[in-house]
Design a protein around this motif. Structure first.
Motif, short mmCIF file in Angstrom:
data_model
loop_
_atom_site.label_atom_id
_atom_site.label_comp_id
_atom_site.label_asym_id
_atom_site.label_seq_id
_atom_site.Cartn_x
_atom_site.Cartn_y
_atom_site.Cartn_z
N ASP A 1 0.91 -1.18 -0.17
CA ASP A 1 0.00 -0.03 -0.08
C ASP A 1 0.79 1.15 0.05
OD1 ASP A 1 -2.06 -1.58 -0.15
OD2 ASP A 1 -2.54 -1.53 2.29
N THR A 2 2.12 1.32 -0.02
CA THR A 2 2.82 2.35 -0.07
C THR A 2 2.96 3.04 -1.45
OG1 THR A 2 5.06 1.17 -1.06
CG2 THR A 2 4.58 1.34 1.47
N PRO A 3 3.04 4.46 -1.39
CA PRO A 3 3.16 5.26 -2.63
C PRO A 3 4.20 4.78 -3.66
CG PRO A 3 3.05 6.50 -0.75
CD PRO A 3 3.08 5.26 -0.20
N GLU A 4 5.32 4.48 -3.04
CA GLU A 4 6.34 3.83 -3.95
C GLU A 4 6.15 2.78 -4.75
OE1 GLU A 4 7.84 6.24 -0.46
OE2 GLU A 4 6.62 4.48 -0.63
N TYR A 5 5.14 1.81 -3.95
CA TYR A 5 5.00 0.60 -4.67
C TYR A 5 3.87 0.92 -5.73
CZ TYR A 5 3.64 -4.28 -5.83
OH TYR A 5 3.18 -5.34 -6.67
N HIS A 6 2.93 1.80 -5.55
CA HIS A 6 1.82 2.04 -6.34
C HIS A 6 2.39 2.68 -7.53
CE1 HIS A 6 -1.94 0.52 -4.79
NE2 HIS A 6 -1.11 0.50 -3.51
N ALA A 7 3.57 3.56 -7.31
CA ALA A 7 4.15 4.08 -8.72
C ALA A 7 4.70 2.82 -9.74
CB ALA A 7 5.29 5.04 -8.30
N ALA A 8 5.18 1.70 -8.83
CA ALA A 8 5.64 0.74 -9.60
C ALA A 8 4.57 0.02 -10.57
CB ALA A 8 6.34 -0.33 -8.87
N LEU A 9 3.41 -0.15 -9.75
CA LEU A 9 2.21 -0.56 -10.27
C LEU A 9 1.50 0.24 -11.38
CD1 LEU A 9 -0.04 -1.79 -7.11
CD2 LEU A 9 1.15 -3.15 -8.88
N ASP A 10 1.89 1.55 -11.10
CA ASP A 10 1.29 2.34 -12.48
C ASP A 10 2.14 2.11 -13.43
OD1 ASP A 10 -0.76 3.72 -10.98
OD2 ASP A 10 0.29 5.31 -10.09
N ALA A 11 3.47 2.08 -13.27
CA ALA A 11 4.49 1.78 -14.42
C ALA A 11 4.03 0.34 -15.27
CB ALA A 11 5.77 1.74 -14.06
#
Length: 97
Positions: free
Chosen positions: A71-81
């Motif tokens: 649920d971290t913003p950093e992991y969600h950036a990876a999901l967006d990529a």
């Protein structure tokens, strides 16, 4: 408290470039959140309904830590990529004590 294991299996990869970008961001994000990569890559052997596709196993100190890592913003950036570049199954499983 039992450890937790994040198990990710890939059903298919439609965009290898998006997957590479995801991996570049996801690895550091999950490690920063306490994850330890135990295995990643193509299976040596599959059985039953197994798919000959990439698998990843990450250890965390607890289920709560594994969920928080997702649920971290950093992991969600990876999901967006990654976007729709892969069809995956991710499970968080509590280890046996």
């Amino acid at each position: 408290m039992p450890k937790a294991y994040w198990i990710s299996t890939y059903r298919s990869v439609s965009d290898p470039a998006a997957l590479a970008e995801y991996a570049k961001l996801a690895g550091p994000a999950l490690q920063a959140a306490g994850g330890r990569f135990l295995a990643r890559g193509m299976p040596a052997q599959v059985y039953e309904a197994g798919v000959q596709q990439r698998a990843v196993l990450i250890e965390f100190d607890s289920v709560a830590q594994a969920i928080a890592a997702h649920d971290t913003p950093e992991y969600h950036a990876a999901l967006d990529a990654l976007g729709n570049g892969a069809d995956r199954d991710i499970r968080i499983v509590e280890g046996v004590a």
